[in-house]
Write an enzyme that holds these catalytic residues in place. Structure first.
Site, PDB file in Angstrom:
ATOM      1  N   GLU A 147      -9.503   3.389   2.527  1.00 56.64           N
ATOM      2  CA  GLU A 147      -9.155   3.394   1.122  1.00 56.64           C
ATOM      3  C   GLU A 147      -7.973   2.636   0.705  1.00 56.64           C
ATOM      4  O   GLU A 147      -7.956   2.029  -0.401  1.00 56.64           O
ATOM      5  CB  GLU A 147      -8.658   4.677   0.695  1.00 56.64           C
ATOM      6  CG  GLU A 147      -7.125   5.313   1.137  1.00 56.64           C
ATOM      7  CD  GLU A 147      -6.865   5.277   2.478  1.00 56.64           C
ATOM      8  OE1 GLU A 147      -5.738   4.695   2.866  1.00 56.64           O
ATOM      9  OE2 GLU A 147      -7.803   5.227   3.552  1.00 56.64           O
TER      10      GLU A 147
ATOM     11  N   LYS B  57     -10.297  12.567   8.074  1.00 57.17           N
ATOM     12  CA  LYS B  57      -9.603  12.498   9.447  1.00 57.17           C
ATOM     13  C   LYS B  57      -9.794  13.417  10.139  1.00 57.17           C
ATOM     14  O   LYS B  57      -9.518  14.622   9.756  1.00 57.17           O
ATOM     15  CB  LYS B  57      -8.348  11.943   9.168  1.00 57.17           C
ATOM     16  CG  LYS B  57      -8.059  10.574   8.570  1.00 57.17           C
ATOM     17  CD  LYS B  57      -6.482  10.257   8.272  1.00 57.17           C
ATOM     18  CE  LYS B  57      -6.353   8.900   7.703  1.00 57.17           C
ATOM     19  NZ  LYS B  57      -6.773   7.816   8.254  1.00 57.17           N
TER      20      LYS B  57
ATOM     21  N   ASP C  51      -2.904  10.452   3.252  1.00 59.29           N
ATOM     22  CA  ASP C  51      -4.260   9.902   3.429  1.00 59.29           C
ATOM     23  C   ASP C  51      -4.760  10.979   4.269  1.00 59.29           C
ATOM     24  O   ASP C  51      -4.804  10.919   5.660  1.00 59.29           O
ATOM     25  CB  ASP C  51      -4.030   8.700   4.054  1.00 59.29           C
ATOM     26  CG  ASP C  51      -5.620   8.195   4.309  1.00 59.29           C
ATOM     27  OD1 ASP C  51      -6.612   8.618   3.577  1.00 59.29           O
ATOM     28  OD2 ASP C  51      -5.803   7.103   5.026  1.00 59.29           O
TER      29      ASP C  51
ATOM     30  N   ASP D 146     -12.352   6.892   4.038  1.00 60.68           N
ATOM     31  CA  ASP D 146     -10.924   6.848   4.499  1.00 60.68           C
ATOM     32  C   ASP D 146     -10.578   5.228   4.857  1.00 60.68           C
ATOM     33  O   ASP D 146      -9.553   5.039   5.578  1.00 60.68           O
ATOM     34  CB  ASP D 146     -11.263   7.197   6.229  1.00 60.68           C
ATOM     35  CG  ASP D 146     -10.002   7.486   6.795  1.00 60.68           C
ATOM     36  OD1 ASP D 146      -8.811   7.465   6.091  1.00 60.68           O
ATOM     37  OD2 ASP D 146      -9.745   7.558   8.211  1.00 60.68           O
TER      38      ASP D 146
ATOM     39  N   ASP E 230       1.533   6.496   5.833  1.00 58.41           N
ATOM     40  CA  ASP E 230       0.458   5.491   5.257  1.00 58.41           C
ATOM     41  C   ASP E 230       1.194   4.884   3.721  1.00 58.41           C
ATOM     42  O   ASP E 230       0.863   4.176   3.230  1.00 58.41           O
ATOM     43  CB  ASP E 230      -0.822   6.073   4.761  1.00 58.41           C
ATOM     44  CG  ASP E 230      -1.863   5.242   5.123  1.00 58.41           C
ATOM     45  OD1 ASP E 230      -1.540   4.261   5.854  1.00 58.41           O
ATOM     46  OD2 ASP E 230      -2.844   5.668   4.539  1.00 58.41           O
TER      47      ASP E 230
ATOM     48  N   ARG F 215      -7.558  -0.651   1.562  1.00 56.90           N
ATOM     49  CA  ARG F 215      -8.197  -1.970   0.934  1.00 56.90           C
ATOM     50  C   ARG F 215      -8.407  -1.881  -0.440  1.00 56.90           C
ATOM     51  O   ARG F 215      -8.429  -2.883  -1.127  1.00 56.90           O
ATOM     52  CB  ARG F 215      -8.991  -2.502   1.876  1.00 56.90           C
ATOM     53  CG  ARG F 215     -10.391  -1.470   2.032  1.00 56.90           C
ATOM     54  CD  ARG F 215     -11.074  -1.971   3.144  1.00 56.90           C
ATOM     55  NE  ARG F 215     -10.592  -1.342   4.412  1.00 56.90           N
ATOM     56  CZ  ARG F 215     -11.134  -1.362   5.776  1.00 56.90           C
ATOM     57  NH1 ARG F 215     -12.153  -2.003   6.030  1.00 56.90           N
ATOM     58  NH2 ARG F 215     -10.430  -0.972   6.674  1.00 56.90           N
TER      59      ARG F 215
ATOM     60  N   LYS G 228       0.863  -1.084  -0.040  1.00 55.56           N
ATOM     61  CA  LYS G 228      -0.052  -0.033   0.274  1.00 55.56           C
ATOM     62  C   LYS G 228       1.007   1.176   0.007  1.00 55.56           C
ATOM     63  O   LYS G 228       1.596   1.349   0.872  1.00 55.56           O
ATOM     64  CB  LYS G 228      -0.876  -0.051   1.361  1.00 55.56           C
ATOM     65  CG  LYS G 228      -1.752   1.175   1.408  1.00 55.56           C
ATOM     66  CD  LYS G 228      -2.736   1.140   2.820  1.00 55.56           C
ATOM     67  CE  LYS G 228      -3.062   2.420   2.943  1.00 55.56           C
ATOM     68  NZ  LYS G 228      -3.766   2.537   4.479  1.00 55.56           N
TER      69      LYS G 228
END
Length: 471
Positions: free
Chosen positions: A318, A248, A241, A316, A257, A320, A236
């Protein structure tokens, strides 16, 4: 910092300071022991004492993680001084493991100063005297060089993770991948958003839609002449993010991230430098999840590369979505896979379940879990296992699509995130796949063990060790 191995039987070194790691004070000169005790030094972990041109460092034991941490503590202390030439005796009370010693020094010495106006430079020379070792100087140098290559890759990953999103964005991943490929004779394929659109990778495409930076799909390949196995690692690579429209509340440190994708770069660099006899593919979904008029929305229905439809309930969740399409790509493009991993800072719930320092491992294969536990024991990276059960998949059901991207419940949410990814693993690969959630281990805003503030390079040593063992 430069480290050199030598044998004092053949060569003498003029040192400013000798570094001595002790488990206790029983096996040193009694006069020195008494003086150290008066100062308050007892040889306990994290204790240190400068005394008569020596730095004494306490350790819980003289092996594995305890030894690494002791030398990490030592090098941090030395960096605060003006000592330049440091002597370490490999053989004293007992022979120290050169790999653990080296790892502690190199990982402990790491410091990220790219944004400091005044950089602290510490030109330290470490001289390791191997006199009395059971191994030859050549054998020790081989062990040292192997460890250094892995540690250098870990430190590269740390630097990428620590770099700000303004300076490291999706195309930066592409550029870095090209640089690593060029230096290490790797195959490198880079795809942009047009490829994602043409190949039905709509989940990944949606996540990056509101960013000014084009999303990138990176595919690095290391191919030895006679590969004994084939491993795929999907990372990933969220260079930032913000949470998308499910914004968030606190997004400080979300530059981390990209840790999974960064680890992929480090692993590919390390296995190529080590010349391991395993074919390794690294896939990175490099995306930035932002807000804007064209951002993807809760209530959207996305169709992934394998045709599975996804109801977006939380923008959020995201990572996955990006991994889903990347896992599909990997299985469509790469034949005869022996092992497939995805590596991601996926859920804060994993930190709640396992603590700040442990990687969460999920999947169907008990055999692979045992193998990754062995790799954990050898590498020193902590892992914990979270179990599937028959009831949790029900939480992912959608009334209007095949699956929701987030169930809306925090209960077992690290596991349900993994079960979401399971929807994108082909039946023949179910027992070849493990999900690694590095949310806790990848980035900490404090010093711990041989990790300094920020990125840790989590999963690099773990998966390099796994690859070494299956080769």
């Amino acid at each position: 910092m430069e480290i050199k191995l030598f044998n004092s039987n053949n060569k003498n070194i003029n040192n400013d300071l000798e570094l001595v790691v002790l488990q206790n004070l029983k096996n040193i000169d009694k006069k020195i022991s008494k003086k150290l005790k008066k100062i308050g030094f007892e040889g306990k972990e994290s204790q240190e004492c400068f005394f008569e041109n020596k730095l004494y460092i306490g350790a819980t034991s003289l092996k594995k993680e305890d030894l690494k941490i002791a030398f990490a503590n030592a090098i941090r202390s030395i960096q605060k001084t003006k000592f330049k030439n440091i002597l370490i005796n490999l053989v004293g009370e007992k022979e120290l493991n050169i790999k653990d010693l080296t790892e502690g020094l190199i990982l402990g010495a790491y410091s990220f100063q790219d944004y400091k106006s005044e950089k602290k430079e510490s030109k330290i020379n470490i001289f390791i005297d191997v006199k009395g070792s059971k191994k030859t100087l050549e054998e020790l140098k081989k062990d040292f060089e192997e460890t250094k290559k892995i540690c250098d890759s870990v430190n590269m990953v740390r630097t990428i993770v620590n770099t700000t999103p303004e300076d490291f964005y999706p195309k930066s991943f592409s550029q870095k991948a090209k640089e690593i490929a060029l230096k290490n004779n790797l195959e490198c394929k880079i795809y942009g958003e047009e490829y994602l659109l043409d190949n039905g990778m709509n989940a990944m495409l949606a996540v990056g839609r509101a960013s000014r930076h084009e999303s990138q799909l990176v595919h690095l390949t290391y191919k030895p002449k006679k590969a004994k196995a084939k491993v795929v690692i999907v990372g990933k690579g969220l260079t930032y993010d913000a949470g998308g429209l499910s914004l968030k509340q606190d997004m400080v440190s979300m530059k981390c991230d990209k840790s999974g994708g960064s680890a992929v770069l480090g692993i590919l660099e390390a296995v190529s430098k080590l010349k391991l006899d395993v074919e390794v593919h690294g896939i990175i979904g490099a995306v930035e999840n932002m807000i804007g008029g064209d951002a993807y929305k809760p209530d959207d229905i996305l169709k992934a590369k394998n045709g599975v439809t996804i109801e977006v309930t939380n923008t959020d969740a995201e990572g996955r979505l990006v991994l889903a399409d990347c896992l599909c790509y990997a299985q469509d493009e790469i034949e005869d896979i022996d092992s497939i991993f995805d590596v991601a800072t996926l859920t804060g719930a994993c930190i709640v379940a396992l603590g700040e320092y442990t990687t969460g491992v999920m999947g169907h294969s008990e055999k692979m879990k045992k193998q990754i536990q062995k790799a954990s024991n050898k590498s020193g990276e902590l892992v914990g296992f979270l179990p599937y059960n028959r009831y949790l998949p029900e939480m992912l059901k959608s009334s209007i699509a095949d699956v929701v991207n987030s169930p809306g419940s925090r209960a077992g949410s690290s596991i349900t995130a993994s079960l979401f990814l399971d929807k994108f693993i082909k039946k023949e690969n179910k027992n070849k796949w493990l999900h690694l959630d590095i949310a806790g281990a990848a980035y900490r805003e404090k010093v711990w063990g041989y990790n300094n503030f920020g990125g840790t390079g989590a999963s690099v040593r773990l998966l390099v060790e796994y690859i070494k063992k299956i080769g």
